[in-house]
Design an enzyme around this catalytic site. Structure first.
Site, mmCIF file in Angstrom:
data_model
loop_
_atom_site.group_PDB
_atom_site.id
_atom_site.type_symbol
_atom_site.label_atom_id
_atom_site.label_comp_id
_atom_site.label_asym_id
_atom_site.label_seq_id
_atom_site.Cartn_x
_atom_site.Cartn_y
_atom_site.Cartn_z
ATOM 1 N N LEU A 211 0.827 -1.212 0.000
ATOM 2 C CA LEU A 211 0.000 0.000 0.000
ATOM 3 C C LEU A 211 0.863 1.265 0.000
ATOM 4 C CD1 LEU A 211 -2.870 1.191 0.266
ATOM 5 C CD2 LEU A 211 -2.495 1.197 2.732
ATOM 6 N N ASP A 212 0.670 2.089 -0.974
ATOM 7 C CA ASP A 212 1.358 3.391 -1.068
ATOM 8 C C ASP A 212 2.872 3.267 -1.147
ATOM 9 O OD1 ASP A 212 -1.180 4.442 -0.823
ATOM 10 O OD2 ASP A 212 -1.006 4.784 1.323
ATOM 11 N N GLU A 213 3.343 2.064 -1.523
ATOM 12 C CA GLU A 213 4.795 1.869 -1.583
ATOM 13 C C GLU A 213 5.303 1.680 -3.004
ATOM 14 O OE1 GLU A 213 6.871 2.105 0.873
ATOM 15 O OE2 GLU A 213 5.561 2.068 2.629
#
Lengths: 300, 300, 300, 300
Positions: free
Chosen positions: C243-245
């Site tokens: 997530l969001d990486e």
């Protein structure tokens, strides 16, 4: 502070001892990149950065800047240039090889405002301005101590309206003596004569304290104040015979509002001026700026 | 999309039902703020935002904008104004109370370029432009569908050099009919007559597609291209009789480089234009902009 | 508004009918550029833009993107690819030719927030988003009218925690039906399963409403408010399982201060989000973004 | 260079000899501004700048900063404070009068990185940092010459893990000796003990070399490089016991791309760091920064 400079410069020179660049201008036509990169490949060069621009793929001008690593370049630059000449001729190129470690000699001209000079001195001391600041020339004595204290020669040549030619002669003598490549007008508030400018084509960089073409000429901050603009700016450009009309290298702005008096605009402006001048100068020193029809192509 | 607008507008009107603002201009002298805030306190008002500016503490002009919450203001605005009049007279004030929920009526003028209009329509639909877009007037038919589809009346009034006066008469009739407070020139490429402008002093907002005072007049992007600037901009200003010389409300810029052709500058410019116009308009609608000697004080 | 799109798209397709690009990744070693540009020259191609990057001249990876004009490319793309294959093999290249006029098919996923979708639709209508928006998929009905009114199919597929797999199956069926190249998550507030993501490697672009890696995860504006930051931002990145990486394509920020409540941060943030997403998507569509070790090289 | 400083400082002191400011924090309720401004009016003060902020008009905290000219303030500050005390008590105020010409005494702490220190020294010499730089303290000898050459005392106090307490005792002795008001950590790479910090609440300003809360802690540029962010930043904040968690005063960012190695990020970052620190420090020195619940209100 010298230790910073020396340490960083040492690092730089060692890291880039095999680095060189080739800058080319010529009429655009197919095959230029292929010819140049094949040549570099044959010399054992490894391309690390390449930038190009074509004003118009059909019948325009083509500009190319290639940075490459090649152990051979340091020892046999002249040979390589000789080998490249026929290719250059085929494509009608203006071209130049330059070693990364071949630092340019700078003369900085300054009047009473110190901020641009001090920024360049500070970046130079920090090892971030990769050039040889050979001399500082001023029409005032103000900065002598700051400059001489770090080992750079300082000359004060007063300029009067009547004896401007005389002053320029003295300046030119110094520029020759120090073998100057590039002149930086770091808020040097005098206008140079066409004869002077003609001796350094595309080699004099000025910082103008406005967002050109707004507020050409004198007192730009006062005029910005009177007009009530909401952003003020600075412009670094090459000097030509037309005041403030030379090719623009870099510009930047900062936000202001109704509370700022002319003195405040000047204070804010000083930060923009020194930053913009330093950026423009670095690009120039790395041969990233090409002049074409009074505009610049900047490969940054 | 209406749902967004209605939901947000509803929220807004409810949140701010007791909110009002007082805007004052007067000669500067001690005691103004004390008198005004004491008056507001006596009315049971709670100040939530206050901005002031003095051109010169000695003999200059003083400007004050106060936002406050006061339940009484909605129901007894006229009484409060009456009570304030003696204070205003003492200090020779220009002054105005306005309720936060008293939305201004806008007319948007547009030609062929759609981006500024669409931005305002989108912000209006999103409930972020707190005004009543009463009418859109154009010299072309282009946007009719976009405008009418969201329920806003659209009038096409062609403008020719010969019959400009006639066109302006029709426009003025519409502006009266719709009781327009503020006119937005959203890239309306016609010059309004002094007679027209005189009817809406400080109530016509234009967006000029350059960083004024650079490139006053026509074809600014082409001229920016020719000059080789490294930043392009847009300027929102009040319209006066002098073309592009009215008081500047807001400006912004974007970075460009040698690769950008005039078409690219226009493309980038459209984003700056619409953003700058929307910001300027919002400040105007919230009475945050005061004109003083062809400049603006913006309490943002 | 269609007229804008059609007019600009027509212009574009005609201006660039002979334009194509070649994107290459391979281990760095001397001779790559020479080989590629010689090949293009032999095909009669004229290079109009070229960008390259080497992670490390010694033993690193090399990335190259070349745009060129070549009348032959349109009619004989397969032949040219066949001819290029041996060169590609020599240098162990990942490579792809793509015609400029070969527009990608997009699916836009959206939830309740409309601003990113509307921005993409507006740029598409303005002829500035050069792609084929094939379908919009949402877990809500909110935007149906806006989308269908301009002729783009809209599907509402509700997503519940329990039946997420089912929803994704329906989504995948649509993506296949519409032969989607790239998915844009335009503030689609659902987390996609690893299985879903695996089907579109480097082809799902998300906009996260914070300046990553600050405020990973939920409620970034509320957390930005609590921390008291002076700038807020948005980040567009490729979606991976973390997530969001995923690899960041583009980021931007805007200045805020103590007066901004979370609602204000969201309002300001919407402008950053839509701008950043639109920029990132354009670069992706023009094959200007290359992923390498969870980072991006962006040749813009 | 001293001449600049002296000339500008002289100007400043003379221009602002009657200028003072009053900063107030108290529970919000109607009547505060009226009471304060009426009081100032009675003292013959003319308000030249006023900023206020309310966390919540109902039951929140209220913050007020007023700058005013009053000839009486210089000669009778104690009397005025005494007269104001009853008003302050009524509204439960934290409050302070300060004369504009009452310059704070600074201690600058520095390690090996010189850029932040040099920026502050340069602004101080230029008469733009209105404070008394009383002493520079470092755990290294590096900057001695630069500092002493302009007449500021320099103390080298080495810090080792084992004898940190001893070092802090020496530092505290110096801070007392020089009657220091504010400590600036100009890239001082040591963590101060809670005991030390407790002695200077809201009076130690740090510059962190990242855009907090991204990259809290060590090696932020390396981690920014690894994450592949497209903007890097710096954050100036008050020091509290939680590392990099104190109230943020100011932040800024600069654009970077895939070509920037950690060394390049550091180079770019140095410019952001020194600019952000200088801005934050100036606001602090002018009492424009108020801390409230680990956030700052900045009246700039």
């Amino acid at each position: 502070m010298h230790t910073f400079r020396e340490r960083r410069l040492q690092n730089f020179l060692q890291n880039y001892q095999h680095r060189a660049r080739l800058v080319i201008s010529c009429p655009d036509r197919p095959g230029i990149v292929a010819a140049v990169t094949s040549f570099l490949y044959e010399q054992g060069a490894n391309i690390v950065e390449s930038s190009q621009y074509s004003t118009d793929p059909e019948g325009g001008m083509f500009f190319l800047r290639i940075e490459f690593d090649a152990p051979v370049i340091v020892t046999r630059k002249a040979d390589i240039e000789k080998a490249f000449a026929p290719i250059a001729e085929t494509f009608q190129m203006n071209w130049r090889f330059r070693l990364h470690n071949d630092l340019q000699k700078l003369a900085i001209f300054v009047s009473k405002e110190e901020h641009c000079l001090l920024e360049l001195l500070w970046e130079w001391q920090a090892g971030e301005l990769l050039a040889d600041i050979a001399v500082v020339i001023s029409n005032h004595e103000y900065m002598r101590e700051s400059v001489e204290s770090i080992g750079i020669p300082y000359y004060c040549i007063p300029v009067t309206k009547e004896r401007k030619g005389e002053a320029e002669e003295k300046q030119l003598a110094l520029l020759n003596e120090y073998k100057i490549d590039t002149i930086v007008l770091a808020r040097y508030m005098q206008i140079l004569s066409p004869e002077f400018v003609a001796q350094f084509p595309a080699r004099i960089i000025n910082i103008h304290h406005s967002f050109l073409p707004a507020f050409v000429g004198a007192r730009p901050y006062e005029r910005a104040y009177e007009r009530g603009v909401k952003l003020i700016g600075a412009t670094s450009h090459y000097v030509t015979d037309d005041l403030d009309e030379g090719p623009i290298i870099e510009q930047d702005v900062a936000r202001v509002d109704h509370r700022y008096h002319p003195e405040d605009l000047k204070r804010i402006g000083r930060i923009i001026e020194k930053t913009v001048l330093a950026r423009a100068l670095k690009w120039h020193l790395e041969d990233r700026v090409i002049i074409h029809q009074n505009k610049t192509i900047v490969f940054n």
